[in-house]
Design an enzyme around this catalytic site. Structure first.
Site, PDB file in Angstrom:
ATOM      1  N   ASP B 324       0.800  -1.222   0.000  1.00 18.12           N
ATOM      2  CA  ASP B 324       0.000   0.000   0.000  1.00 18.12           C
ATOM      3  C   ASP B 324       0.834   1.273   0.000  1.00 18.12           C
ATOM      4  O   ASP B 324       0.341   2.331  -0.363  1.00 18.12           O
ATOM      5  CB  ASP B 324      -0.968  -0.027   1.185  1.00 18.12           C
ATOM      6  CG  ASP B 324      -2.016  -1.132   0.999  1.00 18.12           C
ATOM      7  OD1 ASP B 324      -2.546  -1.250  -0.108  1.00 18.12           O
ATOM      8  OD2 ASP B 324      -2.264  -1.897   1.947  1.00 18.12           O
ATOM      9  N   GLY B 326       4.209   1.306  -1.443  1.00  9.94           N
ATOM     10  CA  GLY B 326       5.011   1.309  -2.673  1.00  9.94           C
ATOM     11  C   GLY B 326       4.188   1.262  -3.942  1.00  9.94           C
ATOM     12  O   GLY B 326       4.549   1.865  -4.948  1.00  9.94           O
ATOM     13  N   TYR B 408     -10.591  -0.591   1.967  1.00  8.12           N
ATOM     14  CA  TYR B 408      -9.984  -0.743   3.287  1.00  8.12           C
ATOM     15  C   TYR B 408      -9.421   0.553   3.865  1.00  8.12           C
ATOM     16  O   TYR B 408      -9.062   1.455   3.127  1.00  8.12           O
ATOM     17  CB  TYR B 408      -8.874  -1.794   3.220  1.00  8.12           C
ATOM     18  CG  TYR B 408      -8.751  -2.603   4.479  1.00  8.12           C
ATOM     19  CD1 TYR B 408      -9.794  -3.418   4.910  1.00  8.12           C
ATOM     20  CD2 TYR B 408      -7.609  -2.534   5.269  1.00  8.12           C
ATOM     21  CE1 TYR B 408      -9.688  -4.151   6.075  1.00  8.12           C
ATOM     22  CE2 TYR B 408      -7.492  -3.275   6.440  1.00  8.12           C
ATOM     23  CZ  TYR B 408      -8.551  -4.080   6.838  1.00  8.12           C
ATOM     24  OH  TYR B 408      -8.450  -4.800   7.995  1.00  8.12           O
ATOM     25  N   HIS B 460      -1.709  -8.588   7.086  1.00  4.08           N
ATOM     26  CA  HIS B 460      -1.252  -7.204   6.946  1.00  4.08           C
ATOM     27  C   HIS B 460       0.130  -7.157   7.581  1.00  4.08           C
ATOM     28  O   HIS B 460       0.247  -7.343   8.788  1.00  4.08           O
ATOM     29  CB  HIS B 460      -2.175  -6.233   7.676  1.00  4.08           C
ATOM     30  CG  HIS B 460      -3.614  -6.339   7.286  1.00  4.08           C
ATOM     31  ND1 HIS B 460      -4.190  -5.513   6.343  1.00  4.08           N
ATOM     32  CD2 HIS B 460      -4.588  -7.172   7.701  1.00  4.08           C
ATOM     33  CE1 HIS B 460      -5.460  -5.836   6.213  1.00  4.08           C
ATOM     34  NE2 HIS B 460      -5.736  -6.840   7.012  1.00  4.08           N
TER      35      HIS B 460
END
EC number: 1.4.3.-
Lengths: 704, 704
Positions: B324, B326, B408, B460
């Site tokens: 998220d 890069g 998200y 995550h």
């Protein structure tokens, strides 16, 4: 004498406590001397209580309803002669007045220490020539007086003949300020007086090593002026060395419409939660019959035990180990909380009924507080196609109590949230335990936190007892792990897949945290499937992967705290089996009838009345920053619903814009106006309400 | 055109950004088409910046002081022909106007996706007959429209020839309510269109398996009415199925005297803390030059990277993996925060300067908020001999930003406290990613959270970059472990002792959390000893012992995220080395110039300019309770002083009694009055202010 109709989980009233006392006095020969230790409610057998709760929740309760007996458990010594103590436990029905059970406890066990005994210890020191001579060996600075904190004796060595002992850690207080709150812990004296609690005589003075890393086990200084290199370490405003901060502006929590909770006796209703608060001398606060939206979640939740072993191998520090629940009692040590200091907002306090030295009831005020707090954002989503953001804040209900054990404090809290979560929180604070160390020396066994004061390395090992009732009292505990899968053409061709494996626990056992497999404990009801996921309804928690007991497994320190050997224990429910380290921890040499023995019964716990015990520990190698009063060290266990509900239980929590929030002085206009914030090369202005709005676009909609 | 004198750490202004853009336009032949991706500040080389900071902190700053150049890094494509993109990076001095460096990036690497490309993807879908035919195969319910969320393509298989691609997850939105915020994620379509970002054509439609546990890898339903078994799952108040709660009474945070912080440009002062806030398109908020009471603690603190791999092995889900930071950019995805929703109290907001599609600067409002909050009791001690309790509450300063990535959300916060502590917090929320599953089926690869919606298991994995400056820029990282000791007559006769072993890290390396040895990372300055403990001044943290990358080590998913293989990486500082997964993560097949390569250099990091990277992960096997918007999952890393100070830094925090706290309605009088709470058997009354007061006694004081 008439009694109001109490709930079976109501703690003993003052009247009941005093009646229980009288019954014992009457049934024992009047000539016998009795030393009362504790009088408290014996919770009803689960079979009886659950029957009652079923009727209660069915709304069928009447004055005719058969209720579990109101039983008081009385702990006392029958004293004969000068020092013959027979420790006895009696159970009496405070309504019928009958003694239903009596037990004379084997002398191998020792009851918890009482405040009476602490008092007797202080008096004994004062009368002891042994003690006076020991102190006389020191040349104390002018204006210093000596004081001794009573401590449990710890676990005697196997070859040690030890009757019932109590020991004391000695310090000197500088009286020159005239302030009785001068911190005396910063002036440790290298002696420990030991008292026989029956003869009430100081029978020995233990000498403490004051050496450093090269001085071995028994080095003792011959320096008479043992405090000359110590320095003040005060924490109360009046005596603080530096000025107090003046730049902490007030932050107020106000609830103009009052609290969101309702309290009726020991019954608490908040949001969709409903539970009863208990409080007993040993465990402090307990939660009972915890339900969400009418569905049962937990039968009972408690802090079961705690042990604090010290890692300094120099005798007699091998006996420096407290069981703060079993040796002393968290409830007995509970602080009286003060409004605006211990919690903010709208506070409901609960009092406790404790036992005075003559066995009569005493009321202790505000030992428990109930309040709400904001815990930041609870959930949020921004629809990037419309920029519409929905934010819901998380409100928590907190049941908090704080205990003081001589130098040290623990803040315990049970927190409930709107998403069905239950958090058990411990905060360690207070003054770390220090011993004298010679000037200029350092030690491998601790950290010098103040000149002459060595804060010894130690652990705080907690055990939380969880008695689940996931949609009923018969549950199955399952272990869920997330596991790497081999690469295989058929199942996992690219290697990104992983397996989630769930294994039910069939028989009583212990297990350890396993973070690298994401080990999760699930408390499930195998008979009720979630209609959406088709999995058993459950609550889950991840055992904190903390260090466990560091003392050698063969040591007395470890032997008497078997519960501290593993993170999770799963046992079959048994009435009265509440204490992880066993009922008698004071001076124990090994854990007896604790959770390790319960597991040894090897009972079937699948689809049964199962209990889960969770152990976690703080290895505390003190920092200088822990002195003179340490900043809180916080640990939390999170119990969360896992397919218990059919969606996020907090989805119906209204998104409220808090109108008391304001912009900081000098701040620009609030979000998403079109204020011009800068001029680009061409004098044009661009302002974006949201970077994500770049992403907005009439997404390919088809058919249109 | 004149510029105000900016601090070297000030982000590029609108003027600077637009000037940088113009310089590139001017230096490239005007006929060349340029596609601007990003323009942002290139932070000065550390050698230059630290020199400047030394002068600044010495108070010797003048207008004459030599300042590091203001360098803008411009990322752009030089476009020739229809679809020849040459991705280029230029560095220009926005004061002199000179291009100081230029780099044409090898085609093996792919720049992060831009919002322009997201837009192009949407347009391409709309124009694509391939896409229309695929959708036409479904019989959608009346009033449903199709939408596609752009996603990074993920890591192609080694044998896959993939130019620059973008893919989309497709859903249908029920328009019948007329409300554009109807939750479309609950209606997933089993197709993924893929676009070549250069030709801007949809080149392929991937079909998704919709089967269950027995259906293997490639099972695809032939059911045309693929949404008929799906059901609504709305979260916005207007569309919510159930009524909103009405029993959450307001809880307000007010700061009548204003905040305790001061803000001047990007400089923040609060209590004894002082730091500068940065914000860039890739990392979002960063903290710089963090000092306490004038002493340096950190040079730079940032969230470096994050990857979210999915554990569903069915192709093409092996490419369902986002970086998220890069692939997209946390700063670009930052929400515009709203007063009273995202934070309470007195709020200071910061804006960001971002880049529009034509390269001009755009201002994004309120991407960052600064506020204070109460975190409960900070420290407490009750002197049991006097009953005098001193309580100090813990105040925190929070720097928070929130990002939205399609479905998200992440809430990131840096928190500072009064005891010298620094907390990095992540909260995961938003809508879990779901795919279509046939009616009545369940899957080992996820959990059915709504009829027809399978929430796939995923992780995550976060990486925090800590660039320490413990009393200076040369530090040594040490590992402290607490270890069991054998029983031995000489050293550990009773087995209670344990060893605390500290090992300095001499060369760049990785290591893993080790909770069972209480592994603690210490950032020390070996040249400065704490005057009390005689140990090097230090800050410490315990790496969270979470699960690491679960994908098979040989998988592309794991290969491209080497940083996710270990909890801690220790490297030698290198200018520009900020990103754990390397600069180019988009479509990468293995991590390049990431933290794993940095470690391979094997440089000496002892008493050197060292950087520590901390990795922690949330293995997220979704619960039904995570639907439709999940309650926050919270992770925190705590950086704490360890012998950095000479005592508890918060000891001077005034004990304030909060006067807005009140008793709940119907509560009895406040603490420690002598209200009578009950009558004992003899009609006498006993009330104890404090149970601990039982323990009170004139402790044996000698000499008197």
């Amino acid at each position: 004498m008439s009694y109001p109709i109490l709930h079976p989980l109501d703690v003993l009233s003052v009247e009941e406590t005093n009646k229980a006392r009288q019954i014992i006095i009457d049934t024992r020969c009047a000539k016998t001397a009795l030393l009362f230790r504790s009088i408290a409610l014996e919770e009803p057998p689960k079979a009886e209580l659950t029957q009652f709760l079923d009727i209660e929740h069915a709304g069928k309760l009447t004055t005719e309803t058969k209720r579990p007996a109101r039983i008081a458990k009385i702990q006392y010594d029958v004293v004969s002669g000068k020092d013959e103590h027979e420790y006895t436990e009696s159970w009496v029905d405070v309504v019928t007045g009958e003694e239903t059970r009596k037990r004379i406890v084997d002398k191998v066990h020792h009851a918890a220490l009482t405040l009476v005994e602490f008092q007797e210890f202080s008096d004994a020191c004062f009368d002891s020539s042994l003690y006076k001579e020991a102190i006389a060996e020191f040349e104390l600075p002018e204006g210093f007086v000596v004081t001794a904190d009573p401590w449990p004796y710890g676990g005697p060595a196997l070859d040690e003949k030890a009757p019932r002992y109590i020991q004391g850690l000695c310090f000197a207080r500088d009286t020159r300020s005239g302030n009785p709150d001068a911190n005396y812990y910063t002036y440790p004296l290298p002696i420990i007086p030991v008292m026989d609690t029956n003869t009430k005589e100081i029978i020995r003075i233990d000498r403490l090593a004051t050496g450093g890393k090269d001085d071995g086990l028994v080095y003792g200084t011959h320096n008479k002026r043992v405090l000359d290199h110590c320095s003040p370490a005060d924490y109360i405003p009046e005596l603080l060395a530096q000025p107090l901060r003046t730049d902490v502006k007030p932050l107020n929590v106000t609830q103009p419409e009052g609290p969101s909770y309702e309290v009726e006796g020991n019954l608490v209703r908040w949001q969709k939660w409903r539970f009863r608060v208990g409080f007993n001398p040993r465990e402090g606060a307990t939660l009972h019959d915890l339900r969400y939206d009418g569905r049962s979640v937990l039968y009972r939740l408690s802090l079961s035990e705690m042990t604090v072993p010290y890692g300094d191998p120099r005798p007699p520090f091998h006996r420096k180990q407290a069981f703060d629940f079993g040796d002393a009692g968290a409830g007995r040590a509970a602080n009286n909380l003060a409004l605006g200091c211990d919690c903010l907002g709208v506070i409901k306090y609960f009092d406790a009924v404790l036992t005075a030295k003559d066995g009569t009831a005493t009321v202790s005020k505000n030992v428990l507080c109930l309040h709400e707090q904001d815990n930041g954002i609870g959930w949020k989503h921004t629809n990037y196609t419309t920029q519409n953001a929905i934010v819901s804040r998380s409100r928590e209900l907190v049941v908090q109590f704080i205990i003081t054990l001589a130098n040290y404090e623990y803040i315990f809290a049970y927190k409930l949230d709107q998403a069905g979560g239950i958090t058990i929180e411990t905060r360690a604070t207070g003054i770390v335990s220090v011993v004298n160390i010679d000037a200029g020396k350092t030690s491998p066994w601790g950290n010098v936190v103040s000149s002459g004061a060595l804060a010894q390395n130690h652990q705080h090992i907690f055990c939380v007892r969880i008695d689940p009732a996931i949609d009923g009292y018969n549950n199955t505990v399952a272990v869920e792990e997330s596991l790497l899968m081999p690469i295989s053409k058929e199942i996992n061709p690219y290697g990104n897949g992983y397996e989630v494996r769930t294994t039910p626990i069939t028989h009583a056992k212990h297990l350890d945290a396993s973070p690298l497999t994401n080990l999760t404990i699930k408390l499930t009801n195998p008979h009720i499937l979630n209609p959406i996921s088709q999995k058993p309804v459950a609550y889950k928690f991840s055992p904190l992967p903390t260090q466990l007991m560091l003392a050698h497994p063969d040591s007395i320190v470890a032997q008497r705290a078997q519960f501290a050997q593993h993170h999770v224990w799963v046992t079959k429910y048994k009435d009265g089996e509440l204490w992880a380290g066993g009922e008698f921890t004071n001076m124990s040499q090994r854990e007896t009838d604790g959770v390790s023995d319960a597991v040894k019964r090897g009972e079937c716990v699948e689809d049964a009345d199962v209990v889960v015990w969770n152990v976690f520990a703080l290895t505390h190698n003190p920092r200088v920053e822990d002195w003179p009063v340490m900043p809180v060290e916080i640990y939390q266990i999170h119990l969360k619903p896992a397919d218990f509900f059919t969606g996020n239980p907090a989805i119906d929590v209204q998104q409220t814009k808090n109108n008391t929030s304001i912009l900081a002085p000098g701040s620009k206009d609030e979000c998403c106006t079109n204020g011009t914030n800068g001029v680009n090369g061409n004098g044009e202005v661009k302002v974006q309400g949201d970077p994500a709005s770049h992403m907005q676009s009439d997404l390919s909609i088809y058919p249109k």
